[in-house]
Design a protein around this motif. Structure first.
Motif, PDB file in Angstrom:
ATOM      1  N   LYS A   1       0.835  -1.205   0.000  1.00 30.47           N
ATOM      2  CA  LYS A   1       0.000   0.000   0.000  1.00 30.47           C
ATOM      3  C   LYS A   1       0.871   1.257   0.000  1.00 30.47           C
ATOM      4  CE  LYS A   1      -4.210  -1.605   0.101  1.00 30.47           C
ATOM      5  NZ  LYS A   1      -5.144  -1.351  -0.990  1.00 30.47           N
ATOM      6  N   ASN A   2       1.959   1.224   0.776  1.00 28.79           N
ATOM      7  CA  ASN A   2       2.875   2.365   0.788  1.00 28.79           C
ATOM      8  C   ASN A   2       3.448   2.605  -0.602  1.00 28.79           C
ATOM      9  OD1 ASN A   2       2.543   3.101   3.434  1.00 28.79           O
ATOM     10  ND2 ASN A   2       4.323   1.962   4.192  1.00 28.79           N
ATOM     11  N   ALA A   3       3.834   1.514  -1.256  1.00 31.04           N
ATOM     12  CA  ALA A   3       4.387   1.643  -2.616  1.00 31.04           C
ATOM     13  C   ALA A   3       3.318   2.208  -3.557  1.00 31.04           C
ATOM     14  CB  ALA A   3       4.876   0.290  -3.115  1.00 31.04           C
ATOM     15  N   GLU A   4       2.066   1.718  -3.408  1.00 34.12           N
ATOM     16  CA  GLU A   4       0.970   2.241  -4.240  1.00 34.12           C
ATOM     17  C   GLU A   4       0.749   3.719  -3.973  1.00 34.12           C
ATOM     18  OE1 GLU A   4      -2.562  -0.117  -3.593  1.00 34.12           O
ATOM     19  OE2 GLU A   4      -1.602  -1.949  -4.319  1.00 34.12           O
ATOM     20  N   LEU A   5       0.790   4.113  -2.688  1.00 34.96           N
ATOM     21  CA  LEU A   5       0.606   5.525  -2.347  1.00 34.96           C
ATOM     22  C   LEU A   5       1.714   6.398  -2.931  1.00 34.96           C
ATOM     23  CD1 LEU A   5      -0.593   5.351   1.383  1.00 34.96           C
ATOM     24  CD2 LEU A   5      -1.903   6.148  -0.594  1.00 34.96           C
ATOM     25  N   VAL A   6       2.938   5.903  -2.845  1.00 34.37           N
ATOM     26  CA  VAL A   6       4.066   6.650  -3.427  1.00 34.37           C
ATOM     27  C   VAL A   6       3.835   6.825  -4.932  1.00 34.37           C
ATOM     28  CG1 VAL A   6       6.531   6.502  -3.966  1.00 34.37           C
ATOM     29  CG2 VAL A   6       5.737   6.028  -1.643  1.00 34.37           C
ATOM     30  N   GLU A   7       3.411   5.721  -5.565  1.00 39.29           N
ATOM     31  CA  GLU A   7       3.182   5.776  -7.011  1.00 39.29           C
ATOM     32  C   GLU A   7       2.049   6.741  -7.346  1.00 39.29           C
ATOM     33  OE1 GLU A   7       1.852   2.750 -10.562  1.00 39.29           O
ATOM     34  OE2 GLU A   7       3.006   1.921  -8.889  1.00 39.29           O
ATOM     35  N   LEU A   8       0.930   6.650  -6.580  1.00 32.47           N
ATOM     36  CA  LEU A   8      -0.195   7.551  -6.816  1.00 32.47           C
ATOM     37  C   LEU A   8       0.208   9.002  -6.579  1.00 32.47           C
ATOM     38  CD1 LEU A   8      -3.185   5.586  -5.214  1.00 32.47           C
ATOM     39  CD2 LEU A   8      -2.842   6.095  -7.637  1.00 32.47           C
TER      40      LEU A   8
ATOM     41  N   GLU B   1       1.353  14.242  -8.685  1.00 32.75           N
ATOM     42  CA  GLU B   1       2.278  15.369  -8.885  1.00 32.75           C
ATOM     43  C   GLU B   1       2.506  15.624 -10.371  1.00 32.75           C
ATOM     44  OE1 GLU B   1       5.735  14.276  -6.596  1.00 32.75           O
ATOM     45  OE2 GLU B   1       4.857  14.939  -4.714  1.00 32.75           O
ATOM     46  N   THR B   2       2.668  14.525 -11.126  1.00 33.89           N
ATOM     47  CA  THR B   2       2.885  14.661 -12.571  1.00 33.89           C
ATOM     48  C   THR B   2       1.664  15.307 -13.225  1.00 33.89           C
ATOM     49  OG1 THR B   2       4.232  12.662 -12.518  1.00 33.89           O
ATOM     50  CG2 THR B   2       3.459  13.378 -14.668  1.00 33.89           C
ATOM     51  N   LYS B   3       0.453  14.861 -12.845  1.00 35.03           N
ATOM     52  CA  LYS B   3      -0.776  15.426 -13.403  1.00 35.03           C
ATOM     53  C   LYS B   3      -0.907  16.887 -13.024  1.00 35.03           C
ATOM     54  CE  LYS B   3      -3.505  11.193 -13.671  1.00 35.03           C
ATOM     55  NZ  LYS B   3      -4.640  10.436 -13.107  1.00 35.03           N
ATOM     56  N   ILE B   4      -0.618  17.192 -11.756  1.00 30.79           N
ATOM     57  CA  ILE B   4      -0.706  18.585 -11.298  1.00 30.79           C
ATOM     58  C   ILE B   4       0.252  19.456 -12.097  1.00 30.79           C
ATOM     59  CG2 ILE B   4      -0.207  20.135  -9.351  1.00 30.79           C
ATOM     60  CD1 ILE B   4      -1.320  17.914  -7.515  1.00 30.79           C
ATOM     61  N   GLU B   5       1.469  18.961 -12.283  1.00 32.16           N
ATOM     62  CA  GLU B   5       2.458  19.719 -13.066  1.00 32.16           C
ATOM     63  C   GLU B   5       1.964  19.920 -14.496  1.00 32.16           C
ATOM     64  OE1 GLU B   5       6.145  17.582 -12.713  1.00 32.16           O
ATOM     65  OE2 GLU B   5       6.415  18.159 -10.615  1.00 32.16           O
ATOM     66  N   ALA B   6       1.342  18.864 -15.053  1.00 39.79           N
ATOM     67  CA  ALA B   6       0.826  18.970 -16.422  1.00 39.79           C
ATOM     68  C   ALA B   6      -0.300  20.005 -16.476  1.00 39.79           C
ATOM     69  CB  ALA B   6       0.331  17.614 -16.902  1.00 39.79           C
ATOM     70  N   VAL B   7      -1.206  19.982 -15.471  1.00 39.40           N
ATOM     71  CA  VAL B   7      -2.302  20.949 -15.440  1.00 39.40           C
ATOM     72  C   VAL B   7      -1.751  22.362 -15.298  1.00 39.40           C
ATOM     73  CG1 VAL B   7      -4.272  21.747 -14.049  1.00 39.40           C
ATOM     74  CG2 VAL B   7      -4.034  19.326 -14.609  1.00 39.40           C
ATOM     75  N   ILE B   8      -0.780  22.521 -14.399  1.00 37.37           N
ATOM     76  CA  ILE B   8      -0.180  23.848 -14.204  1.00 37.37           C
ATOM     77  C   ILE B   8       0.447  24.329 -15.521  1.00 37.37           C
ATOM     78  CG2 ILE B   8       1.729  25.075 -13.072  1.00 37.37           C
ATOM     79  CD1 ILE B   8       1.113  23.439 -10.537  1.00 37.37           C
TER      80      ILE B   8
END
Length: 128
Positions: A97-104, A109-116
């Motif tokens: 779950k920790n690994a999944e959370l890190v990935e999510l 962050e990538t999506k936010i950067e793309a939106v920005i």
């Protein structure tokens, strides 16, 4: 002579009567002793049977106690095994779950950067 014979006869009769009485008394005493002996033997037998019964009951209690202790030990082992089995997967689940959370988080962050980036581009287009 007759008197002597009568005395002898009386003495003989008395002696026979005394002997008969003594024999009857001895027979009565013998019967009494036999009855008391039988009673005593019965009491001894009853006591031995009770002792045997108590011994069997005590052995049964001891066997039950040993069985209960064995079952308790088995339950303890089973609990330890279950705890071990449960903690291993939980630890693995937490790691996954920790690994999944890190990935999510990274994806977000990538999506936010793309939106920005997209918003900036749109702003620049609007300004031009």
């Amino acid at each position: 002579q007759q008197t002597e014979q009568q005395v002898e006869k009386e003495v003989e009769q008395q002696t026979e009567q005394q002997v008969e009485k003594e024999v009857e008394n001895l027979i009565a005493q013998k019967i009494d002793v036999e009855q008391k002996t039988d009673q005593t033997e019965n009491m001894v037998q009853q006591i031995e049977e009770k002792n045997q019964q108590h011994t069997v009951e005590e052995e049964n209690r001891q066997q039950q106690k040993n069985h209960d202790l064995f079952q308790l030990e088995t339950v303890k082992q089973n609990v330890q095994e279950v705890e071990l089995m449960n903690t291993e997967p939980i630890t693995r689940k937490i790691e996954r779950k920790n690994a999944e959370l890190v990935e999510l988080t990274e994806q977000s962050e990538t999506k936010i950067e793309a939106v920005i980036k997209k918003n900036k581009e749109e702003e620049e287009e609007i300004q031009q």
